[in-house]
Design a protein around this motif. Structure first.
Motif, PDB file in Angstrom:
ATOM      1  N   ALA A 164      15.131  -2.494  72.323  1.00 19.21           N
ATOM      2  CA  ALA A 164      14.129  -3.114  71.458  1.00 19.21           C
ATOM      3  C   ALA A 164      14.516  -2.988  69.985  1.00 19.21           C
ATOM      4  CB  ALA A 164      12.766  -2.478  71.706  1.00 19.21           C
ATOM      5  N   ALA A 165      15.088  -1.832  69.603  1.00 17.75           N
ATOM      6  CA  ALA A 165      15.418  -1.592  68.193  1.00 17.75           C
ATOM      7  C   ALA A 165      16.740  -2.225  67.769  1.00 17.75           C
ATOM      8  CB  ALA A 165      15.462  -0.093  67.920  1.00 17.75           C
ATOM      9  N   THR A 166      17.699  -2.311  68.679  1.00 14.93           N
ATOM     10  CA  THR A 166      19.063  -2.710  68.299  1.00 14.93           C
ATOM     11  C   THR A 166      19.495  -4.077  68.814  1.00 14.93           C
ATOM     12  OG1 THR A 166      20.056  -1.710  70.274  1.00 14.93           O
ATOM     13  CG2 THR A 166      19.753  -0.275  68.344  1.00 14.93           C
ATOM     14  N   ASN A 167      18.741  -4.636  69.759  1.00 12.89           N
ATOM     15  CA  ASN A 167      19.133  -5.872  70.443  1.00 12.89           C
ATOM     16  C   ASN A 167      20.427  -5.706  71.241  1.00 12.89           C
ATOM     17  OD1 ASN A 167      16.931  -7.474  69.733  1.00 12.89           O
ATOM     18  ND2 ASN A 167      17.874  -8.081  67.800  1.00 12.89           N
ATOM     19  N   CYS A 168      20.789  -4.486  71.564  1.00 12.68           N
ATOM     20  CA  CYS A 168      21.943  -4.237  72.426  1.00 12.68           C
ATOM     21  C   CYS A 168      21.470  -4.195  73.876  1.00 12.68           C
ATOM     22  CB  CYS A 168      22.623  -2.916  72.062  1.00 12.68           C
ATOM     23  SG  CYS A 168      23.439  -2.947  70.452  1.00 12.68           S
ATOM     24  N   ALA A 169      22.250  -4.779  74.766  1.00 18.09           N
ATOM     25  CA  ALA A 169      21.840  -4.846  76.164  1.00 18.09           C
ATOM     26  C   ALA A 169      23.065  -4.778  77.066  1.00 18.09           C
ATOM     27  CB  ALA A 169      21.069  -6.140  76.433  1.00 18.09           C
ATOM     28  N   VAL A 170      22.851  -4.266  78.258  1.00 23.07           N
ATOM     29  CA  VAL A 170      23.936  -4.186  79.236  1.00 23.07           C
ATOM     30  C   VAL A 170      24.495  -5.576  79.520  1.00 23.07           C
ATOM     31  CG1 VAL A 170      24.496  -3.615  81.644  1.00 23.07           C
ATOM     32  CG2 VAL A 170      23.097  -2.038  80.280  1.00 23.07           C
ATOM     33  N   GLY A 171      23.600  -6.548  79.645  1.00 17.88           N
ATOM     34  CA  GLY A 171      24.037  -7.910  79.945  1.00 17.88           C
ATOM     35  C   GLY A 171      24.893  -8.536  78.865  1.00 17.88           C
ATOM     36  N   HIS A 172      24.755  -8.072  77.630  1.00 21.44           N
ATOM     37  CA  HIS A 172      25.576  -8.571  76.523  1.00 21.44           C
ATOM     38  C   HIS A 172      26.816  -7.712  76.294  1.00 21.44           C
ATOM     39  CE1 HIS A 172      21.657 -10.447  74.821  1.00 21.44           C
ATOM     40  NE2 HIS A 172      22.272 -11.277  75.633  1.00 21.44           N
ATOM     41  N   GLU A 195       8.081  -4.556  78.365  1.00 17.12           N
ATOM     42  CA  GLU A 195       8.887  -4.439  79.584  1.00 17.12           C
ATOM     43  C   GLU A 195       8.220  -3.536  80.621  1.00 17.12           C
ATOM     44  OE1 GLU A 195      11.706  -6.134  80.131  1.00 17.12           O
ATOM     45  OE2 GLU A 195      11.428  -7.090  78.178  1.00 17.12           O
ATOM     46  N   HIS A 196       7.284  -2.682  80.166  1.00 19.09           N
ATOM     47  CA  HIS A 196       6.693  -1.683  81.058  1.00 19.09           C
ATOM     48  C   HIS A 196       5.193  -1.836  81.214  1.00 19.09           C
ATOM     49  CE1 HIS A 196      10.305   0.897  81.360  1.00 19.09           C
ATOM     50  NE2 HIS A 196      10.556   0.416  80.163  1.00 19.09           N
ATOM     51  N   SER A 197       4.591  -2.664  80.415  1.00 19.49           N
ATOM     52  CA  SER A 197       3.137  -2.802  80.321  1.00 19.49           C
ATOM     53  C   SER A 197       2.474  -1.507  79.866  1.00 19.49           C
ATOM     54  CB  SER A 197       2.521  -3.276  81.652  1.00 19.49           C
ATOM     55  OG  SER A 197       2.573  -2.268  82.646  1.00 19.49           O
ATOM     56  N   HIS A 198       3.245  -0.601  79.298  1.00 18.79           N
ATOM     57  CA  HIS A 198       2.702   0.612  78.699  1.00 18.79           C
ATOM     58  C   HIS A 198       3.732   1.166  77.714  1.00 18.79           C
ATOM     59  CE1 HIS A 198       5.425   2.547  81.573  1.00 18.79           C
ATOM     60  NE2 HIS A 198       5.295   3.663  80.866  1.00 18.79           N
ATOM     61  N   LEU A 199       3.306   2.147  76.939  1.00 13.44           N
ATOM     62  CA  LEU A 199       4.205   2.804  75.996  1.00 13.44           C
ATOM     63  C   LEU A 199       4.242   4.287  76.329  1.00 13.44           C
ATOM     64  CD1 LEU A 199       5.908   2.301  73.402  1.00 13.44           C
ATOM     65  CD2 LEU A 199       3.896   3.006  72.086  1.00 13.44           C
ATOM     66  N   CYS A 200       5.429   4.896  76.257  1.00 16.87           N
ATOM     67  CA  CYS A 200       5.579   6.306  76.578  1.00 16.87           C
ATOM     68  C   CYS A 200       6.455   6.981  75.522  1.00 16.87           C
ATOM     69  CB  CYS A 200       6.185   6.482  77.973  1.00 16.87           C
ATOM     70  SG  CYS A 200       7.915   5.972  78.096  1.00 16.87           S
ATOM     71  N   PRO A 201       6.453   8.319  75.473  1.00 20.22           N
ATOM     72  CA  PRO A 201       7.244   9.029  74.467  1.00 20.22           C
ATOM     73  C   PRO A 201       8.733   8.690  74.497  1.00 20.22           C
ATOM     74  CG  PRO A 201       5.652  10.528  75.429  1.00 20.22           C
ATOM     75  CD  PRO A 201       5.583   9.258  76.232  1.00 20.22           C
ATOM     76  N   ARG A 202       9.295   8.470  75.676  1.00 22.05           N
ATOM     77  CA  ARG A 202      10.729   8.184  75.733  1.00 22.05           C
ATOM     78  C   ARG A 202      11.056   6.820  75.133  1.00 22.05           C
ATOM     79  NH1 ARG A 202      12.572  10.638  81.628  1.00 22.05           N
ATOM     80  NH2 ARG A 202      12.273  12.826  81.061  1.00 22.05           N
ATOM     81  N   GLN A 203      10.155   5.862  75.285  1.00 18.45           N
ATOM     82  CA  GLN A 203      10.383   4.577  74.622  1.00 18.45           C
ATOM     83  C   GLN A 203      10.355   4.753  73.106  1.00 18.45           C
ATOM     84  OE1 GLN A 203       8.226   1.030  76.159  1.00 18.45           O
ATOM     85  NE2 GLN A 203       7.476   2.451  77.709  1.00 18.45           N
ATOM     86  N   ILE A 204       9.396   5.533  72.635  1.00 19.48           N
ATOM     87  CA  ILE A 204       9.305   5.769  71.187  1.00 19.48           C
ATOM     88  C   ILE A 204      10.574   6.457  70.694  1.00 19.48           C
ATOM     89  CG2 ILE A 204       7.989   6.868  69.332  1.00 19.48           C
ATOM     90  CD1 ILE A 204       5.536   6.753  71.224  1.00 19.48           C
ATOM     91  N   LEU A 205      11.056   7.443  71.449  1.00 18.01           N
ATOM     92  CA  LEU A 205      12.313   8.104  71.086  1.00 18.01           C
ATOM     93  C   LEU A 205      13.457   7.106  71.041  1.00 18.01           C
ATOM     94  CD1 LEU A 205      12.528  11.547  72.956  1.00 18.01           C
ATOM     95  CD2 LEU A 205      12.547  11.144  70.490  1.00 18.01           C
ATOM     96  N   GLY A 206      13.504   6.207  72.042  1.00 17.92           N
ATOM     97  CA  GLY A 206      14.566   5.206  72.071  1.00 17.92           C
ATOM     98  C   GLY A 206      14.545   4.311  70.851  1.00 17.92           C
ATOM     99  N   VAL A 207      13.343   3.845  70.482  1.00 18.22           N
ATOM    100  CA  VAL A 207      13.218   2.995  69.300  1.00 18.22           C
ATOM    101  C   VAL A 207      13.606   3.765  68.046  1.00 18.22           C
ATOM    102  CG1 VAL A 207      11.574   1.794  67.809  1.00 18.22           C
ATOM    103  CG2 VAL A 207      11.490   1.436  70.289  1.00 18.22           C
ATOM    104  N   ARG A 208      13.083   4.977  67.895  1.00 16.27           N
ATOM    105  CA  ARG A 208      13.367   5.766  66.697  1.00 16.27           C
ATOM    106  C   ARG A 208      14.847   6.120  66.589  1.00 16.27           C
ATOM    107  NH1 ARG A 208       9.521   8.752  63.991  1.00 16.27           N
ATOM    108  NH2 ARG A 208      11.265   9.007  62.537  1.00 16.27           N
ATOM    109  N   ILE A 209      15.456   6.516  67.706  1.00 16.73           N
ATOM    110  CA  ILE A 209      16.883   6.838  67.683  1.00 16.73           C
ATOM    111  C   ILE A 209      17.699   5.579  67.413  1.00 16.73           C
ATOM    112  CG2 ILE A 209      18.833   7.462  69.206  1.00 16.73           C
ATOM    113  CD1 ILE A 209      17.194   9.804  70.192  1.00 16.73           C
ATOM    114  N   GLY A 210      17.266   4.441  67.967  1.00 17.08           N
ATOM    115  CA  GLY A 210      17.952   3.179  67.688  1.00 17.08           C
ATOM    116  C   GLY A 210      17.937   2.847  66.212  1.00 17.08           C
ATOM    117  N   LEU A 211      16.777   2.972  65.585  1.00 14.70           N
ATOM    118  CA  LEU A 211      16.660   2.681  64.155  1.00 14.70           C
ATOM    119  C   LEU A 211      17.449   3.687  63.319  1.00 14.70           C
ATOM    120  CD1 LEU A 211      12.854   1.788  64.001  1.00 14.70           C
ATOM    121  CD2 LEU A 211      14.801   0.206  63.960  1.00 14.70           C
ATOM    122  N   CYS A 212      17.447   4.944  63.747  1.00 12.26           N
ATOM    123  CA  CYS A 212      18.200   5.977  63.028  1.00 12.26           C
ATOM    124  C   CYS A 212      19.703   5.707  63.116  1.00 12.26           C
ATOM    125  CB  CYS A 212      17.857   7.349  63.612  1.00 12.26           C
ATOM    126  SG  CYS A 212      18.647   8.741  62.770  1.00 12.26           S
ATOM    127  N   GLY A 213      20.172   5.284  64.286  1.00 14.38           N
ATOM    128  CA  GLY A 213      21.597   4.973  64.456  1.00 14.38           C
ATOM    129  C   GLY A 213      22.029   3.798  63.596  1.00 14.38           C
TER     130      GLY A 213
END
Length: 201
Positions: free
Chosen positions: A62-70, A13-31
């Protein structure tokens, strides 16, 4: 290997990876792990409430498949890289937040990296959950039934006339109002002519 898959999904979605994306994925998987639920795949059992938008929210998606549109991802913008995960069937909710010293701890897991950004990029992919996060069972201030609402619920505001969906109307002084008309809106309408009037003059 699963983590890499989710990080690639987020970075597309960003054409790059950053720490906040990694946090989002990790927190998503942890949740998901804390609730014992899989990612949403055609269901809406999982609701995620993110406390910021941007890259972090894309990692959560990315981790949860949850989206605003859904209507399975909601943004309550507190400016925090934290999120609450709700099982809409049971009402169980857990909030996952980064440890207060997560940035300092990152250097322990990337000892050869002295640049904080690069240390976070490396460490956030390998740090254990119990070192990275706090997981707290919480109760929602608004019942989950009110948050999710029901299909086809629509009324019109008696002041501005605009349609209100999903039972977000406010009953005040015997009137049905939208939140903007019932209290202070996030926007103001100047006394001057509207945009359409300006375009046509």
């Amino acid at each position: 290997m699963k983590l890499i898959k989710y990080l690639k999904k987020s970075s597309r979605e960003h054409s790059h990876l950053c720490p906040r994306q990694i946090l989002g994925v990790r927190i998503g998987l942890c949740g998901l792990k804390a609730l014992g639920l899989p990612a949403n795949e055609g269901s809406k059992r999982l609701l995620v409430i993110t406390e910021t938008d941007g890259c972090f929210a894309d990692g959560l998606t990315a981790a949860t498949n949850c989206a605003v549109g859904h209507r399975t991802l909601r943004v309550e913008d507190y400016g925090k890289t934290s999120a609450t995960f709700v099982d809409t069937q049971t009402g169980l909710a857990v909030r996952v937040a980064p440890a207060s010293d997560i940035r300092e701890r990152a250097y322990q897991f990337a000892p050869d990296e002295f640049r904080h950004y690069s240390a976070q990029m490396q460490a956030y992919q390998v740090m254990p959950d119990d070192v990275m996060f706090t997981v707290t069972e919480v109760q929602l201030a608004t019942p989950i039934e009110e948050i999710v609402s029901r299909p086809g619920m629509r009324v019109n505001c008696e002041v501005c006339g605009e349609e209100i969906m999903n039972e977000r109307e406010v009953h005040k002084d015997g009137q049905i109002l939208c939140k903007a008309c019932a209290s202070q809106a996030y926007y103001e309408i100047p006394v001057s002519m509207s945009i359409f009037e300006k375009v046509n003059t």
